[in-house]
Design an enzyme around this catalytic site. Sequence first.
Site, mmCIF file in Angstrom:
data_model
loop_
_atom_site.group_PDB
_atom_site.id
_atom_site.type_symbol
_atom_site.label_atom_id
_atom_site.label_comp_id
_atom_site.label_asym_id
_atom_site.label_seq_id
_atom_site.Cartn_x
_atom_site.Cartn_y
_atom_site.Cartn_z
ATOM 1 N N TYR A 160 -5.257 -9.771 -1.537
ATOM 2 C CA TYR A 160 -5.568 -9.123 -2.822
ATOM 3 C C TYR A 160 -5.477 -10.141 -3.976
ATOM 4 O O TYR A 160 -6.366 -10.213 -4.835
ATOM 5 C CB TYR A 160 -4.585 -7.976 -3.025
ATOM 6 C CG TYR A 160 -4.790 -7.117 -4.245
ATOM 7 C CD1 TYR A 160 -5.642 -6.013 -4.209
ATOM 8 C CD2 TYR A 160 -4.101 -7.362 -5.432
ATOM 9 C CE1 TYR A 160 -5.803 -5.195 -5.317
ATOM 10 C CE2 TYR A 160 -4.254 -6.554 -6.539
ATOM 11 C CZ TYR A 160 -5.103 -5.469 -6.484
ATOM 12 O OH TYR A 160 -5.254 -4.660 -7.588
ATOM 13 N N ALA A 187 -14.092 -1.419 -8.546
ATOM 14 C CA ALA A 187 -13.721 -0.938 -7.208
ATOM 15 C C ALA A 187 -12.815 -1.951 -6.502
ATOM 16 O O ALA A 187 -13.116 -3.144 -6.485
ATOM 17 C CB ALA A 187 -14.982 -0.705 -6.381
ATOM 18 N N GLY A 223 -1.453 -4.657 -15.410
ATOM 19 C CA GLY A 223 -0.195 -4.744 -14.674
ATOM 20 C C GLY A 223 -0.109 -3.541 -13.758
ATOM 21 O O GLY A 223 -1.125 -3.043 -13.261
HETATM 22 N N1 CAA Z 1 9.823 -10.163 -2.685
HETATM 23 C C1 CAA Z 1 10.612 -10.736 -1.762
HETATM 24 N N2 CAA Z 1 10.868 -10.158 -0.573
HETATM 25 C C2 CAA Z 1 10.322 -8.972 -0.331
HETATM 26 C C3 CAA Z 1 9.477 -8.324 -1.257
HETATM 27 C C4 CAA Z 1 9.256 -8.969 -2.471
HETATM 28 N N3 CAA Z 1 8.483 -8.426 -3.429
HETATM 29 N N4 CAA Z 1 9.062 -7.158 -0.732
HETATM 30 C C5 CAA Z 1 9.615 -7.087 0.491
HETATM 31 N N5 CAA Z 1 10.380 -8.163 0.721
HETATM 32 C C6 CAA Z 1 11.171 -8.471 1.913
HETATM 33 C C7 CAA Z 1 11.831 -7.239 2.468
HETATM 34 O O1 CAA Z 1 13.070 -7.038 1.816
HETATM 35 C C8 CAA Z 1 11.968 -7.596 3.928
HETATM 36 O O2 CAA Z 1 13.052 -8.515 4.077
HETATM 37 P P1 CAA Z 1 14.003 -8.479 5.366
HETATM 38 O O3 CAA Z 1 13.117 -8.739 6.527
HETATM 39 O O4 CAA Z 1 15.012 -9.556 5.089
HETATM 40 O O5 CAA Z 1 14.602 -7.090 5.350
HETATM 41 C C9 CAA Z 1 10.665 -8.346 4.159
HETATM 42 O O6 CAA Z 1 10.286 -8.920 2.927
HETATM 43 C C10 CAA Z 1 9.505 -7.427 4.524
HETATM 44 O O7 CAA Z 1 9.729 -7.030 5.725
HETATM 45 P P2 CAA Z 1 9.042 -5.788 6.432
HETATM 46 O O8 CAA Z 1 8.857 -6.198 7.834
HETATM 47 O O9 CAA Z 1 9.790 -4.545 6.126
HETATM 48 O O10 CAA Z 1 7.621 -5.672 5.741
HETATM 49 P P3 CAA Z 1 6.477 -4.717 6.138
HETATM 50 O O11 CAA Z 1 5.629 -5.368 7.139
HETATM 51 O O12 CAA Z 1 6.988 -3.363 6.467
HETATM 52 O O13 CAA Z 1 5.669 -4.672 4.778
HETATM 53 C C11 CAA Z 1 5.329 -4.204 2.473
HETATM 54 C C12 CAA Z 1 6.179 -3.929 3.708
HETATM 55 C C13 CAA Z 1 3.846 -4.010 2.779
HETATM 56 C C14 CAA Z 1 5.535 -5.625 1.988
HETATM 57 C C15 CAA Z 1 5.811 -3.181 1.427
HETATM 58 O O14 CAA Z 1 7.098 -3.514 1.057
HETATM 59 C C16 CAA Z 1 4.940 -3.149 0.189
HETATM 60 O O15 CAA Z 1 3.946 -2.441 0.149
HETATM 61 N N6 CAA Z 1 5.325 -3.867 -0.844
HETATM 62 C C17 CAA Z 1 4.643 -3.804 -2.143
HETATM 63 C C18 CAA Z 1 3.646 -4.915 -2.319
HETATM 64 C C19 CAA Z 1 3.051 -4.744 -3.679
HETATM 65 O O16 CAA Z 1 3.693 -4.932 -4.691
HETATM 66 N N7 CAA Z 1 1.788 -4.378 -3.734
HETATM 67 C C20 CAA Z 1 1.161 -4.113 -4.983
HETATM 68 C C21 CAA Z 1 0.398 -2.838 -4.837
HETATM 69 S S1 CAA Z 1 -0.204 -2.217 -6.409
HETATM 70 C C22 CAA Z 1 -1.514 -3.170 -6.751
HETATM 71 O O17 CAA Z 1 -1.917 -4.010 -6.019
HETATM 72 C C23 CAA Z 1 -2.193 -2.892 -8.066
HETATM 73 C C24 CAA Z 1 -2.116 -4.064 -8.941
HETATM 74 O O18 CAA Z 1 -3.109 -4.735 -9.124
HETATM 75 C C25 CAA Z 1 -0.881 -4.383 -9.667
#
Ligand code: CAA
Length: 240
Positions: free
Chosen positions: A147, A83, A178
């Site tokens: 996380y 979970a 992954g």
């Molecule tokens: N690396 C570097 N920079 C990144 C980035 C990354 N991976 N992702 C986002 N950014 C940057 C954006 O480009 C943005 O830059 P600018 O301000 O210059 O435009 C900034 O960081 C983020 O700004 P925001 O204010 O838009 O961010 P937000 O508050 O809206 O948050 C977020 C957005 C939550 C980060 C969204 O992009 C997101 O969900 N990202 C995915 C994170 C992720 O990979 N999670 C994994 C989920 S799956 C899982 O967890 C299962 C597993 O075990 C694998």
Amino acid sequence: MARTALVTGGSRGIGAAISEALKAQGCTVAATYAGNDEAAAKFTEETGIKTYKWNVGSYEESAAGIAKVEEELGPIDIVVANAGITRDAPFHKMTPQQWQEVIDTNLTGVFNTVHPVWPGMRERKFGRVIVISSINGQKGQFAQVNYAATKAGDLGIVKSLAQEGARAGITANAVCPGYIATEMVMAVPEKVRESIISQIPAGRLGEPEEIARCVAFLASDDSGFINGSTISANGAQFFV
Ligand code: CAA
């Protein structure tokens, strides 16, 4: 030998695939879920696997739920702490609540799930503990300080439990998936998801069944000398 298995978060996503794989291997399976009654009922109807509702973040609920499972299905031989939730946000925006919710479910939830079954495993001299960690516990991830901390913590848990359980015939191992095609990954913004897939040498997301097969092997009687290990299944995205 017919074994009884408990899979937390076992009615959806990776957990559902694990529950089904263990059933196919001859286990009697109990799958827990936190809130989605409809999905759980549908899962039971389709698979015949019993579902139980409790919050893994609560020790009291976990202990009571586990006692009920053991009363109905027999002593638990295999426990899969699967979970997990995400509350992603860049660190400067992450709230104490987002931090705490993820710690409670993903990390304390592992303690709450394994601790009540551990004495019985020690007494019976057999146990399989499998914790579903993540690639992001191994490499860290933008917007996942909470996380990633829990998933890295999982690896410390299994390495410690392995040392404590080895003499009692109990193994404890982790699987680090992954990016897998589940609702959790589909909730990531599409553009971000596309960029993630472009970083996976396999060129695709994994399937829940690909993780379930790793768990089924670790859960089997044959895997007794594998203890404290981590199986990474990530399409070559990251090597430890
Ligand atoms: N690396 C570097 N920079 C990144 C980035 C990354 N991976 N992702 C986002 N950014 C940057 C954006 O480009 C943005 O830059 P600018 O301000 O210059 O435009 C900034 O960081 C983020 O700004 P925001 O204010 O838009 O961010 P937000 O508050 O809206 O948050 C977020 C957005 C939550 C980060 C969204 O992009 C997101 O969900 N990202 C995915 C994170 C992720 O990979 N999670 C994994 C989920 S799956 C899982 O967890 C299962 C597993 O075990 C694998």
